[in-house]
Write a protein that holds these residues in place. Structure first.
Motif, PDB file in Angstrom:
ATOM      1  N   PRO A  20      -3.528  14.650  -2.544  1.00  0.00           N
ATOM      2  CA  PRO A  20      -3.667  13.769  -1.709  1.00  0.00           C
ATOM      3  C   PRO A  20      -5.046  12.534  -1.900  1.00  0.00           C
ATOM      4  O   PRO A  20      -5.241  11.712  -1.776  1.00  0.00           O
ATOM      5  N   LEU A  21      -6.055  13.405  -2.459  1.00  0.00           N
ATOM      6  CA  LEU A  21      -7.220  12.659  -2.578  1.00  0.00           C
ATOM      7  C   LEU A  21      -7.094  11.689  -3.268  1.00  0.00           C
ATOM      8  O   LEU A  21      -7.572  10.411  -3.304  1.00  0.00           O
ATOM      9  N   VAL A  22      -6.472  11.792  -4.636  1.00  0.00           N
ATOM     10  CA  VAL A  22      -6.396  10.716  -5.674  1.00  0.00           C
ATOM     11  C   VAL A  22      -5.384   9.668  -5.171  1.00  0.00           C
ATOM     12  O   VAL A  22      -5.599   8.526  -5.434  1.00  0.00           O
ATOM     13  N   MET A  23      -4.332   9.904  -4.238  1.00  0.00           N
ATOM     14  CA  MET A  23      -3.544   9.028  -3.681  1.00  0.00           C
ATOM     15  C   MET A  23      -4.303   8.154  -2.690  1.00  0.00           C
ATOM     16  O   MET A  23      -4.249   6.882  -2.816  1.00  0.00           O
ATOM     17  N   VAL A  24      -5.331   8.676  -1.819  1.00  0.00           N
ATOM     18  CA  VAL A  24      -6.105   7.931  -0.875  1.00  0.00           C
ATOM     19  C   VAL A  24      -6.922   7.170  -1.880  1.00  0.00           C
ATOM     20  O   VAL A  24      -7.131   5.731  -1.538  1.00  0.00           O
ATOM     21  N   VAL A  25      -7.807   7.619  -2.631  1.00  0.00           N
ATOM     22  CA  VAL A  25      -8.718   6.695  -3.466  1.00  0.00           C
ATOM     23  C   VAL A  25      -8.170   5.698  -4.101  1.00  0.00           C
ATOM     24  O   VAL A  25      -8.503   4.758  -4.152  1.00  0.00           O
ATOM     25  N   PHE A  26      -6.939   5.982  -4.762  1.00  0.00           N
ATOM     26  CA  PHE A  26      -6.115   5.049  -5.442  1.00  0.00           C
ATOM     27  C   PHE A  26      -5.595   3.849  -4.289  1.00  0.00           C
ATOM     28  O   PHE A  26      -5.709   2.807  -5.014  1.00  0.00           O
ATOM     29  N   GLY A  27      -5.067   4.341  -3.475  1.00  0.00           N
ATOM     30  CA  GLY A  27      -4.729   3.223  -2.458  1.00  0.00           C
ATOM     31  C   GLY A  27      -5.743   2.477  -1.945  1.00  0.00           C
ATOM     32  O   GLY A  27      -5.512   1.122  -1.833  1.00  0.00           O
ATOM     33  N   ILE A  28      -7.052   2.849  -1.633  1.00  0.00           N
ATOM     34  CA  ILE A  28      -8.084   2.252  -1.345  1.00  0.00           C
ATOM     35  C   ILE A  28      -8.257   1.120  -2.523  1.00  0.00           C
ATOM     36  O   ILE A  28      -8.594  -0.319  -2.126  1.00  0.00           O
ATOM     37  N   ILE A  29      -8.618   1.757  -3.677  1.00  0.00           N
ATOM     38  CA  ILE A  29      -8.780   0.727  -4.884  1.00  0.00           C
ATOM     39  C   ILE A  29      -7.968  -0.458  -5.049  1.00  0.00           C
ATOM     40  O   ILE A  29      -8.409  -1.424  -5.186  1.00  0.00           O
ATOM     41  N   VAL A  30      -6.556  -0.253  -4.892  1.00  0.00           N
ATOM     42  CA  VAL A  30      -5.472  -0.944  -5.205  1.00  0.00           C
ATOM     43  C   VAL A  30      -5.680  -2.058  -3.953  1.00  0.00           C
ATOM     44  O   VAL A  30      -5.740  -3.300  -4.038  1.00  0.00           O
ATOM     45  N   GLY A  31      -5.864  -1.651  -2.599  1.00  0.00           N
ATOM     46  CA  GLY A  31      -5.953  -2.601  -1.520  1.00  0.00           C
ATOM     47  C   GLY A  31      -7.046  -3.446  -1.703  1.00  0.00           C
ATOM     48  O   GLY A  31      -7.098  -4.638  -1.431  1.00  0.00           O
ATOM     49  N   LEU A  66       0.759  -1.094  -0.103  1.00  0.00           N
ATOM     50  CA  LEU A  66       0.073  -0.092   0.046  1.00  0.00           C
ATOM     51  C   LEU A  66       0.918   1.344  -0.066  1.00  0.00           C
ATOM     52  O   LEU A  66       0.702   2.250  -0.729  1.00  0.00           O
ATOM     53  N   ALA A  67       1.980   1.118   0.965  1.00  0.00           N
ATOM     54  CA  ALA A  67       2.832   2.387   0.912  1.00  0.00           C
ATOM     55  C   ALA A  67       3.542   2.619  -0.602  1.00  0.00           C
ATOM     56  O   ALA A  67       3.386   3.927  -1.100  1.00  0.00           O
ATOM     57  N   HIS A  68       3.910   1.637  -1.441  1.00  0.00           N
ATOM     58  CA  HIS A  68       4.255   1.804  -2.487  1.00  0.00           C
ATOM     59  C   HIS A  68       3.457   2.274  -3.756  1.00  0.00           C
ATOM     60  O   HIS A  68       3.823   2.904  -4.572  1.00  0.00           O
ATOM     61  N   CYS A  69       2.015   1.905  -3.405  1.00  0.00           N
ATOM     62  CA  CYS A  69       1.124   2.453  -4.341  1.00  0.00           C
ATOM     63  C   CYS A  69       1.150   3.708  -4.458  1.00  0.00           C
ATOM     64  O   CYS A  69       0.630   4.280  -5.321  1.00  0.00           O
ATOM     65  N   ALA A  70       1.401   4.281  -3.175  1.00  0.00           N
ATOM     66  CA  ALA A  70       1.489   5.676  -3.226  1.00  0.00           C
ATOM     67  C   ALA A  70       2.110   6.476  -4.131  1.00  0.00           C
ATOM     68  O   ALA A  70       1.823   7.608  -4.761  1.00  0.00           O
ATOM     69  N   ILE A  77      -8.649  -2.444   5.155  1.00  0.00           N
ATOM     70  CA  ILE A  77      -7.691  -2.081   4.154  1.00  0.00           C
ATOM     71  C   ILE A  77      -7.882  -0.744   3.756  1.00  0.00           C
ATOM     72  O   ILE A  77      -6.862   0.229   3.485  1.00  0.00           O
ATOM     73  N   ALA A  78      -9.302  -0.194   3.793  1.00  0.00           N
ATOM     74  CA  ALA A  78      -9.507   1.293   3.515  1.00  0.00           C
ATOM     75  C   ALA A  78      -8.684   2.057   4.529  1.00  0.00           C
ATOM     76  O   ALA A  78      -8.287   3.145   4.429  1.00  0.00           O
ATOM     77  N   LEU A  79      -8.848   1.690   5.894  1.00  0.00           N
ATOM     78  CA  LEU A  79      -8.354   2.430   6.933  1.00  0.00           C
ATOM     79  C   LEU A  79      -6.809   2.645   6.622  1.00  0.00           C
ATOM     80  O   LEU A  79      -6.134   3.670   6.807  1.00  0.00           O
ATOM     81  N   LEU A  80      -6.263   1.489   6.400  1.00  0.00           N
ATOM     82  CA  LEU A  80      -4.716   1.437   6.149  1.00  0.00           C
ATOM     83  C   LEU A  80      -4.482   2.650   5.104  1.00  0.00           C
ATOM     84  O   LEU A  80      -3.451   3.099   5.208  1.00  0.00           O
ATOM     85  N   ALA A  81      -4.863   2.496   3.999  1.00  0.00           N
ATOM     86  CA  ALA A  81      -4.797   3.011   2.726  1.00  0.00           C
ATOM     87  C   ALA A  81      -4.822   4.518   3.117  1.00  0.00           C
ATOM     88  O   ALA A  81      -4.046   5.592   2.666  1.00  0.00           O
TER      89      ALA A  81
END
Ligand SMILES: Nc1ncnc2c1ncn2[C@@H]1O[C@H](COP(=O)(O)OP(=O)(O)O)[C@@H](O)[C@H]1O
Ligand SMILES: [Mg+2]
Lengths: 314, 242
Positions: free
Chosen positions: A90-101, A61-65, A207-211
């Protein structure tokens, strides 16, 4: 308005401190507050990450950032509005992280592939995507690559602090409701399901919380080190704690003391070398190294304890 | 009385391979049903299907329409968690709303003592602070049985619950299950390889072979030499002795 108030408070505190103290400048106080907030955020879920064996997952998840921020920059270059980028990226990053997770969890659930294989593939995609569009990141005014990788805790703003504080309030609410369910699900998913716990839903929620945590803490400690903040204090706690409660509070203590201690060391210590200026320590690196040192101390304590009372451990 | 659970032509496939085929039976309250069959015959899958964990064809219906409160003791619980969890913690996680990091509530602790006292013959205080992943097989099975008793179940699904329990403790363990069954009118389905125990305690026997119900009925009939031979072929002497 909130931001103005916060800025005033921080400036007053800085002015009231004695000359030469490491917190004398407002940026140092902001860094300290940020370090504490990051430690609380990471410390509160670190035990769950280690307990559910999700260390590799959270690293992915961190690398997904990396891919997330690139994507965000790409969108913002199209828009060309620096004002908007402050929250858009930041919003795109969070949403993208959640989607990948969620995608990782979904693929893992619906194929017989080993978990680490699935995570590894997504990991590769995220870093590959970021690398492919690295030039976008270089053009960024939002983050330069070095700050992105190692964080820039000395440059955080009142806005960053406020956003992270709000996230912590949200996090506290969610954890108060779901912590027991998440731990029970990691103890035994099938037993949890038989007791009516919505294991899948909780998994996605976690997972969403972690992202969210990873992407919001990234400004402070960077993409390469954020996972260390999640995993290392909890690994320390697993050596010291003997119960779920012990695990939680040891994690918190280890995270807080490493953050504060590491920041203090990096602000006050400089290493003189033969010629040129003395070397300044990077704050995020110092925090992580200190937390790893604490891990090895706890490991030693655990080994000594088990050796002294082998019967009690069985 | 109408049976608690009714299975109607239930079939399960894992990746195209049939594991349960056309299972039709009923489970009555206050009755101990023993599920027997060779390894791989689908016993665990049948329990998990009743729990609602496995996608299936056919119909499973419950008395009154709603899924009954179900206690479940899985076969060989694999503890995945790397969090240090004590017995006290596991019960608190299941019994209290207060997040565990704020400690175990006195009400949950009292309930835990009461539940453990129902399944352990010895002092339970010593077991409260033991890490769950360091319990012996038999201790873990008892802890899981105690956990399955709260909230008070209408249906108990026990998957080889006596595995890992010392031979001389097994009778006590089965007596316990019978007592819960008689006193509380719980429907019990239990997987067992122990024909001796099945004959003594079960009201009904259900034999699975390759995912089909091979025979069902009173233990006396089903577990006769002829009945056993039908289910297990020539290996009829299975687990008669330990
Ligand atoms: N989750 C699963 N995925 C694929 N195959 C499974 C799964 N669970 C069970 N099986 C298969 O179903 C068959 C029945 O298994 P099981 O119900 O565990 O038998 P038993 O409990 O009677 O030993 C076995 O062949 C097993 O390999
Ligand atoms: Mg089985």
């Amino acid at each position: 308005m909130w931001i103005e108030g916060l800025r005033t408070i921080i400036e007053r505190i800085a002015a009231s401190l004695p000359e030469g103290f490491w917190l004398q400048a407002p940026f140092a106080i902001r860094a300290l507050v940020m370090a504490i907030l990051v430690a609380i955020a990471c410390g509160s879920v670190g035990g769950l990450v280690v307990g559910s064996r999700m260390a590799f997952f959270s690293d992915a998840l961190a690398h997904c950032a990396f891919a997330g921020v690139t994507l965000g920059m790409l969108l913002s270059l199209a828009g060309n509005d620096p004002e908007r980028d402050q929250w858009m990226v930041p919003l795109v990053m969070v949403v993208f992280g959640i989607i990948v997770g969620v995608a990782i969890a979904f693929v893992r659930e619906n194929t017989s592939l080993a978990s680490d294989t699935v995570i590894g593939v997504f990991f590769a995609f995220a870093v590959g995507f970021g690398g492919m569009l690295l030039s976008t990141l270089r053009r960024s005014t939002f983050l330069d690559p070095e700050k992105f990788l190692f964080g820039s805790i000395l440059f955080v703003t009142e806005t960053d602090i406020l956003v992270l504080s709000l996230m912590l309030v949200f996090l506290a609410g969610v954890l108060a409701w779901s912590y027991n369910f998440i731990v029970f699900s990691s103890f035994s998913p099938s037993l949890a399901r038989s007791r009516g716990i919505k294991v899948r839903l909780l998994n996605f929620l976690f997972i969403a919380l972690l992202a969210l945590i990873v992407n919001l803490c990234l400004r402070a400690v960077g993409a390469l080190l954020i996972n260390a903040m999640l995993v290392v204090p909890a690994a320390t706690a697993a050596n010291l704690g003997r119960s779920a409660r012990g695990m939680f509070w040891w994690t918190m203590l280890a995270a807080l003391s490493a953050s504060i201690g590491g920041l203090w060391i990096s602000s006050t210590v400089s290493i003189p070398v033969g010629r040129g200026d003395p070397i300044q320590l990077g704050p995020s690196g110092t925090i992580v190294v200190l937390s790893v040192v604490m891990f090895f101390c706890s490991l030693t304590m655990r080994i000594l304890r088990d050796r002294r009372a082998p019967a009690a451990a069985t | 009385m109408e049976p608690l659970v009714r299975l109607d032509n239930v079939a399960v496939e894992f990746r195209g391979l049939p594991v349960l085929r056309g299972v039709t039976t009923a489970i009555a309250s206050g009755c101990i049903t023993a599920l027997i069959g060779l390894n791989g015959s689908g016993k665990t899958t049948l329990l998990r299907t009743i729990l609602g964990e496995v996608p299936h064809a056919g119909r499973i219906s419950f008395r009154g329409g709603a899924r009954p409160v179900t206690g479940y003791v899985p076969q060989r619980l694999v503890i995945d968690s790397r969090m240090p969890l004590t017995v006290r913690d596991v019960f608190a996680l299941a019994l209290q709303r207060r997040p565990i990091f704020l400690g175990v509530s006195p009400a949950a602790l009292a309930k835990t003592r009461e539940l453990l006292a129902r399944v352990f013959r010895r002092e339970v205080e010593a077991i409260l602070d033991r890490p769950v992943d360091k319990l012996s097989g038999g201790e873990l099975q008892r802890v899981l049985l105690a956990l399955a008793l709260e909230p008070a179940p209408q249906l108990l699904l026990l998957d080889e619950p006596a595995a890992g329990i010392d031979f001389h403790d097994q009778d006590h363990f089965y007596d316990l299950i019978c007592r819960f069954n008689r006193e509380l009118g719980i429907a019990v389905v239990l997987v067992s390889h122990d024909t001796h125990m099945v004959t003594r305690h079960a009201d009904r026997v259900l034999c699975l072979k390759d995912g089909r119900i091979q025979c069902e009925g009173h233990p006396g009939e089903v577990l006769s030499e002829k009945g056993l031979a039908a289910v297990f072929g020539d290996k009829a002497a299975f687990h008669h002795h330990h």
